[in-house]
Design an enzyme around this catalytic site. Sequence first.
Site, PDB file in Angstrom:
ATOM      1  N   GLY C 150     -27.264 -21.144   1.355  1.00 58.18           N
ATOM      2  CA  GLY C 150     -26.488 -21.696   0.253  1.00 58.18           C
ATOM      3  C   GLY C 150     -27.033 -21.258  -1.097  1.00 58.18           C
ATOM      4  O   GLY C 150     -28.118 -20.675  -1.193  1.00 58.18           O
ATOM      5  N   CYS C 151     -26.274 -21.569  -2.130  1.00 55.89           N
ATOM      6  CA  CYS C 151     -26.631 -21.094  -3.465  1.00 55.89           C
ATOM      7  C   CYS C 151     -27.870 -21.811  -3.998  1.00 55.89           C
ATOM      8  O   CYS C 151     -28.818 -21.178  -4.473  1.00 55.89           O
ATOM      9  CB  CYS C 151     -25.460 -21.269  -4.417  1.00 55.89           C
ATOM     10  SG  CYS C 151     -24.693 -22.897  -4.399  1.00 55.89           S
TER      11      CYS C 151
END
Lengths: 341, 341, 341, 341
Positions: C150-151
């Site tokens: 994920g970011c």
Amino acid sequence: MKVGIVGASGYSGEVLVKLLLAHPRVTLSAVTSRTHAGKPLAAVIPAVRGADRGLKFTDSDPAALAATDIDLFFLALPHGAAATYAKALVPAGKRVIDLSADFRIADLATYTKYYGEHHAPELLPSARFVLPELTAPAWKTEAKLIAAPGCYPTSLLVPLVPLLKAGVISREHIVANSYSGVSGAGKKAEETYLFCERAESIKAYGLVKHRHLAEVEEQLALHTGAKTVIQFNPHLAPMRRGIATTITVPAAAGATIDSLYAAWRAAYAGRPFVQILNSGETPDTAHTVGTNRVDMSAVHDPRTNNFVITVAEDNLVKGASGQAVQIMNLWCGFEETAGLV
Amino acid sequence: MKVGIVGASGYSGEVLVKLLLAHPRVTLSAVTSRTHAGKPLAAVIPAVRGADRGLKFTDSDPAALAATDIDLFFLALPHGAAATYAKALVPAGKRVIDLSADFRIADLATYTKYYGEHHAPELLPSARFVLPELTAPAWKTEAKLIAAPGCYPTSLLVPLVPLLKAGVISREHIVANSYSGVSGAGKKAEETYLFCERAESIKAYGLVKHRHLAEVEEQLALHTGAKTVIQFNPHLAPMRRGIATTITVPAAAGATIDSLYAAWRAAYAGRPFVQILNSGETPDTAHTVGTNRVDMSAVHDPRTNNFVITVAEDNLVKGASGQAVQIMNLWCGFEETAGLV
Amino acid sequence: MKVGIVGASGYSGEVLVKLLLAHPRVTLSAVTSRTHAGKPLAAVIPAVRGADRGLKFTDSDPAALAATDIDLFFLALPHGAAATYAKALVPAGKRVIDLSADFRIADLATYTKYYGEHHAPELLPSARFVLPELTAPAWKTEAKLIAAPGCYPTSLLVPLVPLLKAGVISREHIVANSYSGVSGAGKKAEETYLFCERAESIKAYGLVKHRHLAEVEEQLALHTGAKTVIQFNPHLAPMRRGIATTITVPAAAGATIDSLYAAWRAAYAGRPFVQILNSGETPDTAHTVGTNRVDMSAVHDPRTNNFVITVAEDNLVKGASGQAVQIMNLWCGFEETAGLV
Amino acid sequence: MKVGIVGASGYSGEVLVKLLLAHPRVTLSAVTSRTHAGKPLAAVIPAVRGADRGLKFTDSDPAALAATDIDLFFLALPHGAAATYAKALVPAGKRVIDLSADFRIADLATYTKYYGEHHAPELLPSARFVLPELTAPAWKTEAKLIAAPGCYPTSLLVPLVPLLKAGVISREHIVANSYSGVSGAGKKAEETYLFCERAESIKAYGLVKHRHLAEVEEQLALHTGAKTVIQFNPHLAPMRRGIATTITVPAAAGATIDSLYAAWRAAYAGRPFVQILNSGETPDTAHTVGTNRVDMSAVHDPRTNNFVITVAEDNLVKGASGQAVQIMNLWCGFEETAGLV
């Protein structure tokens, strides 16, 4: 092929650096900047960290640049300064693509009226203003020095030239309103361009005789064989990049929205960087940012018998550096879209 | 004096809440919202935390509102819904200021063409469209129901009406480009109004027959005694609030920039909310945000013999809620600027 | 090699489309969307007008996709939906890179606690969480199904893992504040993500147990051999793209800023997508937008004996689609930077 | 009562002008600016067009100002310059409220360490740092010269002081991350504050020893009787106004979220400008812009036993000019909220 950028630290210069670093057919071999000479490229343009191939800014002595083995130079300099470099580079056999206004205007008197003294008038005869989708292809062999069009003019000439040539629109009462992202003003440390001044703000400026009119009206005359005077109202908009131009123009007698689209389609069939949207669909600057496209569409207003033409482009790409790369591609025999998609 | 707001949860409603909470002459006694009934005002409009005097949203039954002791109601509702409330409130003797389009257009056929069925056509004769700087003062005693002008129309009528009346400008080839902050679209949870879609984006919309034209052209005809058709091109700009309108119009025979300014100065002498800037100085939306002003200026272009008029206002204040408060002030005999500076 | 994108109409999907259209080693052969099936790619993603090679959105039946000759699929779907596709594609021998959370967490109980029921738990053993700069290279041959990080986790794991492994920082009192552009929330038509709500606004959300913590803490434990609990405070910032993460952590006994930098340099020497800035120079999200980089730096505060680590990345590139392409490049034996510079 | 503003052309000055023009109890009688002397107020601050009561900027000679009949002066000047004015005005019997740092720090050595030489150290004993919600009321009679707190310190002291006094939080491992709108940097024509540099950008700056720490830590010690060192990480965010501060701090032994809220409620009961939001609801800078409020809330994280406190304010109002007006209101016996709602 080796290329160089003279004056690479402004907003157009930065975009040009990115395009040329990623270009499959050329090697960016020199970037110059009087202010930043000696610094690594990525120290000034952090967006290319890790991708700058060790390039450093060098000083920008015209004679020294003329003596390099670089084949082609882009001049991303203020108006006035570019001519000085062209003067050294063109006689040395270098190809030169100038992003400033210095060679956009063939008529010296017009140049002088809008910009002041010209520093290399002797080069004007060998210079060509090239808007690739409009300029007749002979430029590819004739030119020694090419002037890339300005950002506003591109957004005006691309929609208007084919329509004037096809007689679809009036030559009178052409009204163009343009809204430019703040990068259009360049990287100038002036109060008016501060974040707090420009955020959430729209205002007109440069009314009523903006410099870009000189090249627009000269080109309209060259392409269409008659003088055309337009009302051009530039504005600043609260965004970094993009130009949105809306043109209102009376339909010529008998013209319809279909004849307008037919003229556009005939002019731009197969051209990758002009996208003609359906009537009723309006272009959006955000969709063009980072691309070399002009997106445009038109509607007819039966109440006024006007056409309303809406145009969007990225002022730093199709309006400056992307167009310069497109010109290089065509000039050097590369694929037109090389490094631009 | 007690006032209420029907439909207080949109962007205009929020500005109206703030203005009325701080107004020195009235008490905000009711705020309604079908969605938010029962919630504290500050739970829906957090900007008024600590200043909401314990107000809660109530449900918005027209009959119940008509039975209250509230003297004046603002309707900040979508077009169509407002008429239903006016129908209950006006006969009950309440003063009503409607911010929707429902009573802006005197001609029922025109209303129907642009907006569909009218839900209270019987009230049209007693309704008045009031742009305080332009509407003849008789409205203060005659009206039972007042339609506050729209945001775009205010930015068009204020500059144009005095010039058309004075014969300073042409009635033909009037081209108006307007750029609105995103709040102009209302608080609508639609993809097109998302932050990521609108930031750094300009686009035209609603070409070529925007609803606001109905009231603009009706008012121009009423004020100037002749039909005037204008080309009106609305756009969305990447800002929250503000309208920037740029109007290009041919000068009438013999008209000069001085005669234009003279007409404006005669019309607006002493009016606090119309600010006439010097020719060459352009208004900026950011300078009008939060104020009830229209700022405007003009230049003459000798190349085209056009005037270029630039206008800025806050779409939610002078374009909506501030103007409604200004109307209330005048209607109720308060100082025109009460609660507005 | 042919690749496809399942769920290509969100913000990550759009970036993935652009990267894959321009990728020199693969051909984007399918883009699916339940909502947009049948529409041309450029009708939904106008930014690729003229460059979409005639692609149209197709419907997204898992079995039908499994039956194509496409070699590798990217899943750009919401959590939960991805598992359903993986279930059909992996057994059919397709390579799958999943951008959702469905296969990021090896421990089923942890997944269930944060995300609810898992729709393909049987695939978990063959799935690998791959952060290319950190994950040991065996994944290239072992994995059948790869979970892209994920970011937020990317912006935490890249700086922290080498420091924890080298014993340079404390395992306690790690405080991470992250500020994400609004695209991090996805393309959701909700009031809270409207332009007028998010412009000029910063706010925390998702305190105190954000879902991304599950993968962060699992990975920290896997890489460093011990449980590490961090305080993670996510916020929304008024920008479209980018994540800025600032981490405060006590220095381990005897650790200095030099030992911190030594640990980073050892871990990331020669890695093109991790840029270590000098101490005192802080990364800026704007410099990473459009790149696949993590930029980071650190300072030591002698007053508190803390290190303050600042990190920037583009949430949609290194935080999502660019990282997925990087993973593909390494998995398929392409140059790591192919299509990413 | 007559008031004047020395240095009214910056961002704080502009907000102060607006507040004082609309204030019901005072008359703004002088605005000074070395650069703009002679210009109408509205020529420099166009937002007050039509509301500037004919005021012009005057030159700012300290002796001349001391000789006027103005009762109270606000100094909205850079650090260092303010002392010079105080030196002339205080002995002349004028009340002075200083928005700079010159009199915020009682300890001269600390001032010198952070800001360099002090130009009026003899005034320090009669100066008071006044954060109205925290400073004991004796200042109203004792002070001759008041230092209004800085923007960051307000967002730190308001939440922390009552919690430290109540023993609810640890004195160690306090980590504060603040994100400021660009106006916090002042109206400086520097490249880094240009629209194109700051839009869509977040970055930390001033790590690790920001000047504002001097007053924060001195005040924490004065209020709570013990030295408290905090980690303070300031950042620039892409908005014009607003500060969002997020503080992570370990809970003291036995402390709960209820005891935290109890301490806050005891400290701020009835204070109009401190709004305590429910745990789980997070403040948003956009909701505080234009108000004199601090909005704050907290959550407890059972995983870490930390409290996470989130705070929002308008850096130019509660963080500067609004607070100065609030101080004036209390000092002069006006209603605390006069001119501030």
